[in-house]
Write a protein that holds these residues in place. Structure first.
Motif, short mmCIF file in Angstrom:
data_model
loop_
_atom_site.label_atom_id
_atom_site.label_comp_id
_atom_site.label_asym_id
_atom_site.label_seq_id
_atom_site.Cartn_x
_atom_site.Cartn_y
_atom_site.Cartn_z
N PHE B 273 57.54 33.24 52.01
CA PHE B 273 58.82 32.97 51.19
C PHE B 273 60.04 33.56 51.76
N LEU B 274 59.72 34.56 52.86
CA LEU B 274 61.00 35.15 53.38
C LEU B 274 61.62 34.00 54.38
N LEU B 275 60.59 33.21 54.98
CA LEU B 275 61.47 32.32 55.78
C LEU B 275 62.12 31.28 54.96
N GLY B 276 61.72 30.87 53.95
CA GLY B 276 62.37 30.11 53.18
C GLY B 276 63.86 30.80 52.78
N VAL B 277 63.75 32.05 52.43
CA VAL B 277 65.12 32.56 52.07
C VAL B 277 65.93 32.53 53.12
N LEU B 278 65.52 32.90 54.50
CA LEU B 278 66.39 32.90 55.58
C LEU B 278 66.90 31.52 55.80
N GLY B 279 65.96 30.47 55.55
CA GLY B 279 66.48 29.04 55.96
C GLY B 279 67.45 28.54 54.94
N LYS B 280 67.53 29.15 53.84
CA LYS B 280 68.42 28.42 52.80
C LYS B 280 69.74 29.39 52.80
N LEU B 281 69.66 30.70 53.25
CA LEU B 281 70.59 31.69 53.20
C LEU B 281 71.61 31.23 54.36
N LEU B 282 71.03 31.10 55.61
CA LEU B 282 71.73 31.06 57.06
C LEU B 282 71.85 29.43 57.19
N VAL B 283 72.71 28.71 56.41
CA VAL B 283 72.70 27.28 56.73
C VAL B 283 73.88 27.07 57.66
N ALA B 321 63.88 39.46 60.35
CA ALA B 321 63.66 38.38 61.51
C ALA B 321 63.09 38.97 62.65
N ASP B 322 63.08 39.89 63.08
CA ASP B 322 62.37 40.46 64.41
C ASP B 322 60.97 40.48 64.14
N ARG B 323 60.34 40.62 63.07
CA ARG B 323 59.09 40.86 62.87
C ARG B 323 58.52 39.51 62.49
N LEU B 324 59.16 38.63 62.04
CA LEU B 324 58.88 36.86 61.93
C LEU B 324 58.71 36.70 63.39
N ARG B 325 59.64 36.87 64.17
CA ARG B 325 59.63 36.07 65.58
C ARG B 325 58.44 36.92 66.32
N GLN B 326 57.98 37.94 66.07
CA GLN B 326 57.06 38.69 66.59
C GLN B 326 55.80 37.79 66.24
N TRP B 327 55.62 37.56 65.06
CA TRP B 327 54.45 36.69 64.58
C TRP B 327 54.32 35.56 65.26
N GLU B 328 55.39 34.66 65.14
CA GLU B 328 55.78 33.51 65.92
C GLU B 328 55.13 33.62 67.33
N ARG B 329 55.54 34.60 68.26
CA ARG B 329 55.21 34.78 69.54
C ARG B 329 53.75 35.04 69.81
N ARG B 330 53.16 35.95 68.80
CA ARG B 330 51.94 36.07 68.89
C ARG B 330 51.13 34.80 68.39
N ALA B 331 51.64 33.95 67.51
CA ALA B 331 50.89 32.54 67.33
C ALA B 331 50.77 31.74 68.24
N MET B 354 60.16 25.05 58.38
CA MET B 354 60.89 25.90 57.61
C MET B 354 62.18 26.47 58.65
N VAL B 355 62.30 25.53 59.69
CA VAL B 355 63.13 25.86 60.69
C VAL B 355 63.45 27.38 61.12
N GLY B 356 62.10 27.90 61.19
CA GLY B 356 62.22 29.42 61.55
C GLY B 356 63.12 29.97 62.84
N THR B 357 62.94 29.00 64.00
CA THR B 357 63.67 29.28 65.21
C THR B 357 65.16 29.55 65.01
N GLN B 358 65.49 28.40 64.16
CA GLN B 358 67.28 28.28 63.86
C GLN B 358 67.48 29.67 63.01
N SER B 359 66.77 29.98 61.82
CA SER B 359 67.29 30.82 60.86
C SER B 359 67.13 32.17 61.43
N THR B 360 65.83 32.52 62.07
CA THR B 360 65.78 33.92 62.86
C THR B 360 66.81 34.47 63.93
#
Lengths: 189, 384
Positions: B273-283, B321-331, B354-360
């Motif tokens: 849900f936080l990816l969704g928040v960042l994606g909609k917030l940081l347009v 966002a830092d934590r989300l990027r860590q998860w993405e790198r791990r994945a 959810m355009v994670g790279t752009q929003s983070t």
């Protein structure tokens, strides 16, 4: 017939005041080499810039401003401190009457309490002034410190890249532009 | 979805309440009818105008409840909880992890029925009785040790709080109870209601990232996204420095603990849900920290350290966002033979969707803008 008498009360307050302000952050250092080697490069670079080793930390003190860096983690703290001593005195006259109204003891006690409150208030104003000085000193130097540390990080990164490139193969060509900070290394693997 | 309720039995008469499908109405007392009305209000089956006066008035507690009343309460909880979770988001066809593999479908299609059965302890009934008996200020406070509550009990408390959170007097009274003020789900959906107090270390999201707790969080993903997005968009209207700092500190602590629990249970998808928040917030790529701190009045605290703390706290959500990027790198480093390969691929597909790279990336840039020692001339420009 009532008679009035004057009561003079004196109070003094001596206090050492100090104020400080601090900003903590973290340097962004790429892990081009293993962390211990990057820490060593950062330590060398900062020591060239006047930092001194204190236990595991690197510290530089200058005119009330202390910059502390942990080369292992990149944590940095910039602290500004000010201090002053205040020696405040106050005097107050009050009047009492010998027939009716509060007695001399009560009047004297009230006057002393009010003087003490007044002195504490004045000391508080001095404290606030010191705090403003500390904050302004910190704000005034942050830009310079940021630029200096940025250069230090760039130097560390460049040195790490050179060492990394040398470990990959033979360096054929290396060009560095100190003005723009660009570094190009050609390596034959 | 099936709910079971254990309760006490006794006699009662006076008012009749009807169970859906029941051929003859069941007799209940006035007290029991009021209790049922309050329960059904929580599930939006009774309008607030009927239920709120009951919550604000005191009533005499009977010696015990009738078997009919206990049966009707159980039925209300069984159907109400199901309806609530379905409406909240359980009806959506979505993908979540099951044993490390993504599973499609609605909530009841992703998990077998027997795993969805909620159990309620006698504490649920005691809570409802207390609500019906106690007047608006709700003293003495009702609270129960957390370990004695089932997931079903906690869901009921959560739904009850959601129903009355707009009623300041009642919500304030409930927050005096640790069963509410230390309820992880209530805190996660309403962090602003609990600012100003530190979060006890005992508050843990562990049980909400496994088993039935995780199923409830799956259903609430959309609600989580909406609430956190609303909160972020309203920060720019906060004028008080202390208030904004406290709000950010609470948000940071909650998100940090929830993320740790989700990561520990290998359920990154619950933090989606936080990816969704960042994606909609940081347009917009041109956002700056003033979006969050522009409403602050005056110069703020005299110390730069305190002002900086408030500004950093205001960006507590972006700092995830830092934590989300860590998860993405791990994945991305997960290999075909690794156990978490399917889960990692699932996370990466959601990240792309959810355009994670752009929003983070935008989030990290905004966070760096408040750092007085951040140097924009980072080594990013180096070429090898």
């Amino acid at each position: 017939m009532s008679r009035a008498y004057r009561i003079t009360v004196k109070e003094s307050l001596r206090k050492d005041l100090s104020a400080s302000d601090e900003v903590c952050s973290c340097l962004e250092i790429l892990e081009i080499l293993p962390p211990e080697q990057m820490a060593e490069l950062l330590r060398d670079e900062l020591e060239k810039r006047g930092f001194e080793a204190e236990a595991e930390m690197l510290v530089r003190r200058d005119n009330g401003l202390t910059v502390t860096v942990d080369p292992r983690t990149g944590d940095i703290s910039v602290k500004a401190e000010t201090s002053d001593s205040v020696d405040l005195k106050a005097e107050r006259d009050d009047w009492g009457y010998d027939d009716i109204g509060p007695g001399e003891g009560v009047i004297r006690q009230r006057a002393q309490e009010q003087l003490k409150q007044d002195l504490e208030r004045r000391a508080g104003q001095q404290q606030a002034r010191l705090q403003t000085e500390a904050t302004e000193k910190l704000e005034g130097h942050l830009d310079d410190i940021r630029r200096e540390l940025g250069k230090a990080v760039n130097r560390v990164t460049a040195e790490a890249l050179k060492r990394k490139a040398a470990s990959l193969g033979q360096i054929k060509e290396m060009t560095e532009d100190p003005e723009s900070g660009s570094l190009t290394i050609k390596v034959e693997v | 979805m099936v709910s079971r309720l254990w309760g006490r039995r006794s006699c009662g008469k006076g008012i009749f309440a009807v169970l859906d499908g029941q051929k003859s109405p069941l007799p209940v007392s006035r007290f029991e009818a009021n209790l049922l009305r309050i329960v059904r209000f929580f599930f939006r089956q009774v309008p607030a105008e009927e239920a709120l006066p009951l919550l604000r008035s005191s009533q005499t507690r009977p010696k015990c409840l009738s078997a009919a009343a206990v049966h009707l309460v159980g039925d209300a909880l069984a159907k109400g909880c199901v309806l609530y979770l379905v409406r909240a988001g359980g009806w959506r066809r979505d993908r979540f992890l099951r044993d490390g593999e993504p599973k499609d479908g609605r909530l009841w299609e992703r998990s077998p029925i027997d795993e969805l059965a909620l159990g309620f302890s006698p504490h649920s009934l005691e809570f409802l009785i207390w609500l019906t008996v106690t007047k608006g200020e709700m003293t003495p406070v009702w609270q129960v040790p957390a370990e004695e509550l089932t997931i079903g009990d906690r869901l009921l408390l959560f739904i009850a709080y959601e129903a009355i959170r707009e009623e300041r007097d009642i919500a304030t009274a409930l927050r005096r109870s640790s069963s509410f003020s230390e309820h992880p789900l209530i805190l996660l959906l309403n962090p602003n209601d609990f600012c100003g107090s530190s979060l006890p270390d005992s508050v843990s999201f562990a049980e909400w990232t496994i088993g039935q707790g995780s199923l409830i969080v799956e259903a609430l993903q959309r609600l989580l996204e909406v609430r956190w997005l609303e909160s972020e968009r309203s920060k720019g209207q906060v004028g008080d420095w202390d208030q904004l700092r406290q709000q950010g500190e609470m948000e940071w602590t909650l998100l940090d603990r929830f993320a740790q629990a989700a990561s520990g249970s290998c359920r990154w998808d619950l933090f989606r849900f936080l990816l969704g928040v960042l994606g909609k917030l940081l347009v917009s790529p041109n956002m700056s920290p003033t979006f969050w701190t522009g409403g602050l009045q005056g110069g703020g605290p005299p110390r730069l350290a305190d002002r900086l703390e408030t500004q950093r706290s205001a960006l507590s959500v972006l700092r995830q966002a830092d934590r989300l990027r860590q998860w993405e790198r791990r994945a991305r480093t997960s290999g075909f033979l690794d156990e978490d390969y399917a889960a990692s691929k699932f996370w990466l597909s959601e990240w792309e969707r959810m355009v994670g790279t752009q929003s983070t990336t935008r989030a990290v840039q905004i966070v760096q803008m408040v750092e007085p020692l951040h140097n924009s001339a980072t080594p990013d420009g180096m070429t090898l």
